[in-house]
Design a protein around this motif. Structure first.
Motif, PDB file in Angstrom:
ATOM      1  N   ASN A 123       0.811  -1.206   0.000  1.00  0.00           N
ATOM      2  CA  ASN A 123       0.000   0.000   0.000  1.00  0.00           C
ATOM      3  C   ASN A 123       0.848   1.261   0.000  1.00  0.00           C
ATOM      4  O   ASN A 123       1.922   1.320   0.613  1.00  0.00           O
ATOM      5  N   TYR A 124       0.337   2.297  -0.697  1.00  0.00           N
ATOM      6  CA  TYR A 124       1.005   3.588  -0.779  1.00  0.00           C
ATOM      7  C   TYR A 124      -0.026   4.681  -0.493  1.00  0.00           C
ATOM      8  O   TYR A 124      -1.155   4.621  -0.979  1.00  0.00           O
ATOM      9  N   SER A 125       0.406   5.685   0.241  1.00  0.00           N
ATOM     10  CA  SER A 125      -0.505   6.774   0.601  1.00  0.00           C
ATOM     11  C   SER A 125       0.235   8.108   0.556  1.00  0.00           C
ATOM     12  O   SER A 125       1.375   8.187   0.069  1.00  0.00           O
ATOM     13  N   GLU A 126      -0.394   9.149   1.073  1.00  0.00           N
ATOM     14  CA  GLU A 126       0.220  10.468   1.081  1.00  0.00           C
ATOM     15  C   GLU A 126       1.563  10.462   1.812  1.00  0.00           C
ATOM     16  O   GLU A 126       2.485  11.198   1.447  1.00  0.00           O
ATOM     17  N   LYS A 127       1.684   9.652   2.833  1.00  0.00           N
ATOM     18  CA  LYS A 127       2.944   9.604   3.583  1.00  0.00           C
ATOM     19  C   LYS A 127       4.092   9.053   2.734  1.00  0.00           C
ATOM     20  O   LYS A 127       5.266   9.261   3.050  1.00  0.00           O
ATOM     21  N   ASP A 128       3.751   8.376   1.630  1.00  0.00           N
ATOM     22  CA  ASP A 128       4.764   7.867   0.707  1.00  0.00           C
ATOM     23  C   ASP A 128       4.983   8.797  -0.482  1.00  0.00           C
ATOM     24  O   ASP A 128       5.796   8.491  -1.363  1.00  0.00           O
ATOM     25  N   GLY A 129       4.234   9.898  -0.522  1.00  0.00           N
ATOM     26  CA  GLY A 129       4.387  10.870  -1.598  1.00  0.00           C
ATOM     27  C   GLY A 129       3.211  10.965  -2.549  1.00  0.00           C
ATOM     28  O   GLY A 129       3.221  11.802  -3.463  1.00  0.00           O
ATOM     29  N   LEU A 130       2.194  10.126  -2.370  1.00  0.00           N
ATOM     30  CA  LEU A 130       0.994  10.204  -3.208  1.00  0.00           C
ATOM     31  C   LEU A 130       0.341  11.572  -3.030  1.00  0.00           C
ATOM     32  O   LEU A 130       0.265  12.095  -1.914  1.00  0.00           O
ATOM     33  N   CYS A 131      -0.144  12.152  -4.134  1.00  0.00           N
ATOM     34  CA  CYS A 131      -0.656  13.520  -4.073  1.00  0.00           C
ATOM     35  C   CYS A 131      -1.939  13.654  -3.263  1.00  0.00           C
ATOM     36  O   CYS A 131      -2.212  14.724  -2.706  1.00  0.00           O
ATOM     37  N   ASN A 132      -2.721  12.603  -3.169  1.00  0.00           N
ATOM     38  CA  ASN A 132      -3.950  12.639  -2.370  1.00  0.00           C
ATOM     39  C   ASN A 132      -4.405  11.209  -2.147  1.00  0.00           C
ATOM     40  O   ASN A 132      -4.300  10.375  -3.049  1.00  0.00           O
ATOM     41  N   ASN A 133      -4.911  10.924  -0.962  1.00  0.00           N
ATOM     42  CA  ASN A 133      -5.325   9.553  -0.649  1.00  0.00           C
ATOM     43  C   ASN A 133      -6.617   9.137  -1.326  1.00  0.00           C
ATOM     44  O   ASN A 133      -6.885   7.941  -1.481  1.00  0.00           O
ATOM     45  N   LEU A 134      -7.437  10.100  -1.696  1.00  0.00           N
ATOM     46  CA  LEU A 134      -8.729   9.779  -2.293  1.00  0.00           C
ATOM     47  C   LEU A 134      -8.536   9.625  -3.800  1.00  0.00           C
ATOM     48  O   LEU A 134      -8.529  10.596  -4.556  1.00  0.00           O
ATOM     49  N   VAL A 135      -8.364   8.380  -4.240  1.00  0.00           N
ATOM     50  CA  VAL A 135      -7.995   8.094  -5.627  1.00  0.00           C
ATOM     51  C   VAL A 135      -9.246   7.901  -6.476  1.00  0.00           C
ATOM     52  O   VAL A 135     -10.169   7.181  -6.094  1.00  0.00           O
ATOM     53  N   SER A 136      -9.265   8.537  -7.646  1.00  0.00           N
ATOM     54  CA  SER A 136     -10.415   8.451  -8.537  1.00  0.00           C
ATOM     55  C   SER A 136     -10.147   7.599  -9.773  1.00  0.00           C
ATOM     56  O   SER A 136     -11.066   6.971 -10.301  1.00  0.00           O
ATOM     57  N   ASN A 137      -8.907   7.568 -10.279  1.00  0.00           N
ATOM     58  CA  ASN A 137      -8.615   6.736 -11.445  1.00  0.00           C
ATOM     59  C   ASN A 137      -7.127   6.433 -11.551  1.00  0.00           C
ATOM     60  O   ASN A 137      -6.279   7.210 -11.130  1.00  0.00           O
ATOM     61  N   LEU A 138      -6.848   5.267 -12.135  1.00  0.00           N
ATOM     62  CA  LEU A 138      -5.487   4.823 -12.429  1.00  0.00           C
ATOM     63  C   LEU A 138      -5.402   4.549 -13.920  1.00  0.00           C
ATOM     64  O   LEU A 138      -6.335   4.011 -14.509  1.00  0.00           O
ATOM     65  N   PHE A 139      -4.264   4.885 -14.526  1.00  0.00           N
ATOM     66  CA  PHE A 139      -4.125   4.690 -15.959  1.00  0.00           C
ATOM     67  C   PHE A 139      -2.658   4.449 -16.299  1.00  0.00           C
ATOM     68  O   PHE A 139      -1.780   5.191 -15.863  1.00  0.00           O
ATOM     69  N   ILE A 140      -2.378   3.393 -17.065  1.00  0.00           N
ATOM     70  CA  ILE A 140      -1.043   3.127 -17.573  1.00  0.00           C
ATOM     71  C   ILE A 140      -1.077   3.362 -19.076  1.00  0.00           C
ATOM     72  O   ILE A 140      -1.814   2.684 -19.799  1.00  0.00           O
ATOM     73  N   ASP A 141      -0.300   4.326 -19.554  1.00  0.00           N
ATOM     74  CA  ASP A 141      -0.387   4.698 -20.967  1.00  0.00           C
ATOM     75  C   ASP A 141       0.485   3.795 -21.841  1.00  0.00           C
ATOM     76  O   ASP A 141       1.136   2.855 -21.359  1.00  0.00           O
ATOM     77  N   SER A 142       0.503   4.079 -23.138  1.00  0.00           N
ATOM     78  CA  SER A 142       1.202   3.229 -24.099  1.00  0.00           C
ATOM     79  C   SER A 142       2.715   3.255 -23.915  1.00  0.00           C
ATOM     80  O   SER A 142       3.415   2.373 -24.403  1.00  0.00           O
ATOM     81  N   LYS A 143       3.231   4.251 -23.202  1.00  0.00           N
ATOM     82  CA  LYS A 143       4.664   4.345 -22.917  1.00  0.00           C
ATOM     83  C   LYS A 143       5.013   3.701 -21.579  1.00  0.00           C
ATOM     84  O   LYS A 143       6.180   3.705 -21.183  1.00  0.00           O
ATOM     85  N   GLY A 144       4.002   3.175 -20.903  1.00  0.00           N
ATOM     86  CA  GLY A 144       4.227   2.558 -19.601  1.00  0.00           C
ATOM     87  C   GLY A 144       4.206   3.526 -18.443  1.00  0.00           C
ATOM     88  O   GLY A 144       4.513   3.136 -17.306  1.00  0.00           O
ATOM     89  N   ILE A 145       3.844   4.778 -18.688  1.00  0.00           N
ATOM     90  CA  ILE A 145       3.762   5.766 -17.609  1.00  0.00           C
ATOM     91  C   ILE A 145       2.507   5.509 -16.785  1.00  0.00           C
ATOM     92  O   ILE A 145       1.406   5.346 -17.332  1.00  0.00           O
ATOM     93  N   PHE A 146       2.677   5.463 -15.485  1.00  0.00           N
ATOM     94  CA  PHE A 146       1.595   5.173 -14.558  1.00  0.00           C
ATOM     95  C   PHE A 146       1.058   6.502 -14.017  1.00  0.00           C
ATOM     96  O   PHE A 146       1.741   7.211 -13.291  1.00  0.00           O
ATOM     97  N   TRP A 147      -0.179   6.821 -14.416  1.00  0.00           N
ATOM     98  CA  TRP A 147      -0.835   8.052 -13.988  1.00  0.00           C
ATOM     99  C   TRP A 147      -1.831   7.740 -12.886  1.00  0.00           C
ATOM    100  O   TRP A 147      -2.555   6.747 -12.947  1.00  0.00           O
ATOM    101  N   ILE A 148      -1.891   8.628 -11.897  1.00  0.00           N
ATOM    102  CA  ILE A 148      -2.820   8.465 -10.782  1.00  0.00           C
ATOM    103  C   ILE A 148      -3.647   9.737 -10.659  1.00  0.00           C
ATOM    104  O   ILE A 148      -3.111  10.827 -10.407  1.00  0.00           O
TER     105      ILE A 148
END
Length: 357
Positions: A123-148
């Motif tokens: 698990n990862y949260s704001e204490k690990d650097g996540l911009c906000n704990n309330l996550v609405s979507n995850l997306f991995i693009d064609s270049k392999g970039i993981f967007w949150i």
């Protein structure tokens, strides 16, 4: 995490506690849309979740159902099993799922993101650097970039570190709800590898890797409150919006434009002749395995856009997520439970007792 509700609770309600709305039985204009109305009696058993907000099929063929209150349910073709905080999830609110190229599943939750390798959760949260704990979507693009996407903006993740990704704020003329101004409602990618971001109040933003182009009501969107963005098989960009005026504290002023937009690269097109797709909320657009589109409405069921026409299915609740499985069944995650549109057009409610087949 405590969220303010000082301005309006409406945007929170549409995602957190969507009201189950009865549907009108008025028939569609046959020249505009074909209507399919088949529903069987609900089977006995508990609903998969009161609010099923995610449907996902992994590379093994298992189907996952994210809920706002019961964690995530996994259907392996024979049994339904729930994974919750008791198993290691950081929250029982699971709103989005993606699978990486190693077969790990990533869950977006109400308390950060969680990687599941089939046995354990990391698990990862704001204490690990996540911009906000309330996550609405995850997306991995064609270049392999993981967007949150979160209720506090966007960040990128390389598996170890989070990087805040700042999207400029376009100048707009509509009132912004301070509770949702940084809510990233959707992230998608078009065939030219542009990344699209939807925001609740700032419209849609296209990022080409270097710069942004913003689409708001000034450019032709019927609302700046964007919920979903999908590119169709011919390159048109379809954008779902909700009625911004529903944030108004005065109940008598909660009316305005919203609904479905199609952008052909030059102008926006609308669908005022189709019930539920204009001056109303459209939350979700989904492209199925045949590249046909599925579109949700708040009170007119769902539409399948196929062969340049709309086919309407009367689902007795608001749909928040779609999935076409490998067998061609369409799963609908809804406020009020889980539904499935079978290949013969039959719409059925799926409870913990099924019917699965």
């Amino acid at each position: 995490m405590t969220m303010k509700l000082s301005f309006s609770i409406y945007p929170l309600i549409i995602l957190l506690v969507l009201t189950v709305l009865p549907l009108s039985c008025n028939s569609q204009d046959k020249n505009k849309a074909v209507q399919v109305t088949i529903e069987k009696e609900k089977p006995k058993g508990e609903q998969i979740g009161e609010y099923v907000v995610e449907t996902f099929q992994d590379s093994k063929g298992y189907i996952w159902f994210g809920t706002l209150e019961k964690g995530i349910a996994k259907y392996d073709g024979n049994t339904l099993k729930y994974l919750t905080t008791n198993d290691g999830l950081p929250s029982n609110r699971v709103t989005t799922v993606v699978e990486d190229d190693l077969g790990n599943l990533w869950f977006g939750t109400g308390a950060g993101i969680s990687k599941f390798d089939g046995k354990t959760f990391t698990n990862y949260s704001e204490k690990d650097g996540l911009c906000n704990n309330l996550v609405s979507n995850l997306f991995i693009d064609s270049k392999g970039i993981f967007w949150i996407g979160t209720w506090g903006g966007v960040c990128k993740f390389d598996g170890t570190q989070f990087e805040k990704f700042q999207i400029p704020y376009p100048k707009i003329e509509t009132t912004i709800n301070p509770d949702t101004k940084d809510w990233i409602t959707t992230i998608s990618e078009d065939k030219n590898r542009n990344i699209w971001f939807g925001r609740d109040g700032y419209g849609a933003s296209k990022f080409n890797g270097n710069s942004f182009i913003h689409f708001t009501t000034k450019e032709g969107l019927n609302s700046n409150n964007v919920q979903s963005i999908v590119e169709d098989k011919t390159g048109n960009i379809w954008i779902a919006t909700r009625v911004a005026e529903k944030d108004n504290a005065d109940a008598n002023k909660r009316f305005g434009k919203g609904g479905l937009n199609k952008y052909d690269g030059q102008k926006f097109n609308y669908f005022p002749e189709i019930e539920g797709l204009n001056e109303s909320d459209v939350f979700t657009i989904y492209k199925d395995n045949s590249s046909d589109l599925w579109i949700s409405t708040t009170s007119h069921g769902v539409y399948n856009y196929t062969n340049n026409g709309f086919v309407n299915y009367k689902v007795p609740t608001s749909t928040m997520t779609f999935l076409e499985d490998t067998k061609g069944n369409i799963w609908l995650g809804c406020a009020g439970g889980l539904y499935k549109i079978k290949q013969n057009g039959e719409t059925i409610n799926i409870t913990t007792n099924g019917p699965w087949k």
